[in-house]
Scaffold this active site. Structure first.
Site, PDB file in Angstrom:
ATOM      1  N   TYR A 164      21.315   1.138   8.502  1.00 22.53           N
ATOM      2  CA  TYR A 164      20.758   0.657   7.230  1.00 22.53           C
ATOM      3  C   TYR A 164      21.786  -0.181   6.453  1.00 22.53           C
ATOM      4  CZ  TYR A 164      17.952   0.816   2.923  1.00 22.53           C
ATOM      5  OH  TYR A 164      17.217   0.485   1.814  1.00 22.53           O
ATOM      6  N   LYS A 190      20.472  -5.716  -0.300  1.00 24.48           N
ATOM      7  CA  LYS A 190      19.733  -5.336  -1.501  1.00 24.48           C
ATOM      8  C   LYS A 190      20.670  -5.225  -2.695  1.00 24.48           C
ATOM      9  CE  LYS A 190      16.142  -2.612  -1.692  1.00 24.48           C
ATOM     10  NZ  LYS A 190      14.986  -3.471  -1.990  1.00 24.48           N
TER      11      LYS A 190
HETATM   12  N1  LIG Z   1      10.801   3.869   1.286  1.00 23.31           N
HETATM   13  C1  LIG Z   1      11.762   4.451   0.606  1.00 23.31           C
HETATM   14  O1  LIG Z   1      12.161   5.599   0.876  1.00 23.31           O
HETATM   15  C2  LIG Z   1      12.371   3.732  -0.549  1.00 23.31           C
HETATM   16  C3  LIG Z   1      13.327   4.413  -1.332  1.00 23.31           C
HETATM   17  C4  LIG Z   1      13.881   3.769  -2.419  1.00 23.31           C
HETATM   18  C5  LIG Z   1      13.528   2.463  -2.704  1.00 23.31           C
HETATM   19  N2  LIG Z   1      12.613   1.818  -1.921  1.00 23.31           N
HETATM   20  C6  LIG Z   1      12.274   0.431  -2.235  1.00 23.31           C
HETATM   21  O2  LIG Z   1      10.892   0.323  -2.541  1.00 23.31           O
HETATM   22  C7  LIG Z   1      10.431  -0.966  -2.163  1.00 23.31           C
HETATM   23  C8  LIG Z   1       9.185  -0.835  -1.305  1.00 23.31           C
HETATM   24  O3  LIG Z   1       9.477  -0.025  -0.207  1.00 23.31           O
HETATM   25  P1  LIG Z   1       8.344   0.478   0.812  1.00 23.31           P
HETATM   26  O4  LIG Z   1       8.939   1.623   1.545  1.00 23.31           O
HETATM   27  O5  LIG Z   1       7.056   0.656   0.116  1.00 23.31           O
HETATM   28  O6  LIG Z   1       8.278  -0.804   1.793  1.00 23.31           O
HETATM   29  P2  LIG Z   1       7.330  -1.118   3.023  1.00 23.31           P
HETATM   30  O7  LIG Z   1       6.387   0.003   3.309  1.00 23.31           O
HETATM   31  O8  LIG Z   1       8.222  -1.592   4.114  1.00 23.31           O
HETATM   32  O9  LIG Z   1       6.439  -2.340   2.482  1.00 23.31           O
HETATM   33  C9  LIG Z   1       7.022  -3.564   2.371  1.00 23.31           C
HETATM   34  C10 LIG Z   1       6.054  -4.503   1.685  1.00 23.31           C
HETATM   35  O10 LIG Z   1       6.738  -5.735   1.506  1.00 23.31           O
HETATM   36  C11 LIG Z   1       5.996  -6.758   2.117  1.00 23.31           C
HETATM   37  N3  LIG Z   1       6.907  -7.722   2.655  1.00 23.31           N
HETATM   38  C12 LIG Z   1       7.859  -7.548   3.597  1.00 23.31           C
HETATM   39  N4  LIG Z   1       8.502  -8.701   3.833  1.00 23.31           N
HETATM   40  C13 LIG Z   1       7.940  -9.630   3.016  1.00 23.31           C
HETATM   41  C14 LIG Z   1       8.135 -11.008   2.800  1.00 23.31           C
HETATM   42  N5  LIG Z   1       9.073 -11.679   3.485  1.00 23.31           N
HETATM   43  N6  LIG Z   1       7.360 -11.647   1.883  1.00 23.31           N
HETATM   44  C15 LIG Z   1       6.399 -10.975   1.206  1.00 23.31           C
HETATM   45  N7  LIG Z   1       6.171  -9.664   1.355  1.00 23.31           N
HETATM   46  C16 LIG Z   1       6.926  -9.004   2.268  1.00 23.31           C
HETATM   47  C17 LIG Z   1       5.125  -6.112   3.177  1.00 23.31           C
HETATM   48  O11 LIG Z   1       3.990  -6.941   3.406  1.00 23.31           O
HETATM   49  P3  LIG Z   1       3.267  -7.027   4.869  1.00 23.31           P
HETATM   50  O12 LIG Z   1       2.774  -5.634   5.161  1.00 23.31           O
HETATM   51  O13 LIG Z   1       2.162  -8.024   4.686  1.00 23.31           O
HETATM   52  O14 LIG Z   1       4.312  -7.465   5.832  1.00 23.31           O
HETATM   53  C18 LIG Z   1       4.799  -4.805   2.488  1.00 23.31           C
HETATM   54  O15 LIG Z   1       3.736  -4.966   1.579  1.00 23.31           O
HETATM   55  C19 LIG Z   1      11.601  -1.664  -1.470  1.00 23.31           C
HETATM   56  O16 LIG Z   1      12.262  -2.515  -2.373  1.00 23.31           O
HETATM   57  C20 LIG Z   1      12.499  -0.496  -1.073  1.00 23.31           C
HETATM   58  O17 LIG Z   1      13.860  -0.848  -0.968  1.00 23.31           O
HETATM   59  C21 LIG Z   1      12.022   2.422  -0.854  1.00 23.31           C
END
Ligand SMILES: NC(=O)c1ccc[n+]([C@@H]2O[C@H](COP(=O)([O-])OP(=O)(O)OC[C@H]3O[C@@H](n4cnc5c(N)ncnc54)[C@H](OP(=O)(O)O)[C@@H]3O)[C@@H](O)[C@H]2O)c1
Length: 246
Positions: free
Chosen positions: A146, A153
């Site tokens: 990661y 980020k």
């Molecule tokens: N998951 C965790 O445990 C966690 C913890 C802390 C913080 N966060 C933060 O929360 C946020 C969301 O995380 P998540 O886990 O919900 O992410 P995720 O499930 O991977 O979803 C990512 C989203 O971003 C979109 N995306 C990816 N690349 C893109 C691009 N180049 N242009 C436009 N859209 C794009 C995807 O669209 P498509 O499906 O159409 O590709 C999807 O809607 C992130 O900033 C992450 O760092 C996550």
């Protein structure tokens, strides 16, 4: 008048839940997706079926032309943009080029922000979504595999923090929302595969926040005053991760 809220990457996960929360509170949400149009349309349809207001906008935000067209398209369609939630993130994709994480998690965030700034009114809101692993990456161990994502980020966060004087002069509130590992997300499932010990060690400390917990905090950050260090933390208080950080 409804606020116009653009949430990048809201076709699934945390972004989709944030769209649901904000729409339930009365905002119009623009659900951005990269390639999963059907999924984004389903989210928007569910929001409308629940009495909310939502539309979709496809754009690969890592492509500067596509990102500019996204902002311009929202402004052309709705006449304004009140809130930008920078949620989309990536870089762990199997086929990602080595420079993709920086292009998406740093450069695209700065580009979208610069493009949106002239449109955001005084009182407008900018929210950057990140993880504790990225936010604290300079001083805390990061799960195996990661590291490039965390570094990119944090670089994105730093690029936005450097713009705070301009946000202030324009009357725009900027908040970083940093989350612990969030239960039920794809990222945590991927981490569990790559570095199971890191996830197990974290779970041993206590329950992880849920997608709903995190999305609610992000939604709240579009309304509440920004804390002094512009940062809201979600989860992680129960293990020695959190120390005051800029
Ligand atoms: N998951 C965790 O445990 C966690 C913890 C802390 C913080 N966060 C933060 O929360 C946020 C969301 O995380 P998540 O886990 O919900 O992410 P995720 O499930 O991977 O979803 C990512 C989203 O971003 C979109 N995306 C990816 N690349 C893109 C691009 N180049 N242009 C436009 N859209 C794009 C995807 O669209 P498509 O499906 O159409 O590709 C999807 O809607 C992130 O900033 C992450 O760092 C996550």
């Amino acid at each position: 008048m409804k606020r116009i809220v653009l949430i990048t990457g809201s076709s699934r996960g945390i972004g989709a839940e944030t769209a649901r929360v904000l729409a339930a509170r009365g905002d119009h949400v623009v659900v951005n997706y990269r390639e999963k149009r059907k999924r984004a349309e389903t989210i928007a349809a569910e929001i409308r079926a629940a009495g909310g207001s939502a539309s979709t906008a496809g754009a690969d935000i890592a492509d500067p032309g596509s990102a500019t067209a996204l902002i311009d398209g929202v402004v052309a369609e709705f006449g304004r943009l009140d809130v930008l939630v920078l949620n989309a993130s990536g870089g762990l994709e199997r086929d990602a080029a080595p420079d993709y994480a920086m292009a998406l998690n740093r450069d695209a965030q700065a580009h979208l922000t610069r493009t949106a700034l002239p449109h955001l009114p005084r009182g407008g809101r900018l929210v950057f979504v990140t993880s504790h692993q990225a936010h604290f990456s300079a001083t805390r161990p990061v799960p195996t595999g990661y590291e490039p994502i965390a570094a990119s980020k944090r670089a994105g966060e730093d690029a936005l923090r450097a713009m705070v004087p301009e946000f202030d002069s324009r009357g725009i509130t900027f908040t970083v929302v940093s989350g612990d590992m969030i239960d039920g997300t794809i990222i945590v499932r991927l981490l569990e595969r790559r570095d199971p010990d890191a996830v197990t060690a974290r779970r041993d400390q206590g329950a992880l926040p849920t997608i709903e917990d995190f999305a609610t905090a992000i939604a709240d950050a579009t309304i509440a005053p920004a804390p002094d260090n512009h940062t809201v933390y979600v989860g992680g208080q129960d293990f020695p991760l959190l120390t005051p950080a800029p």
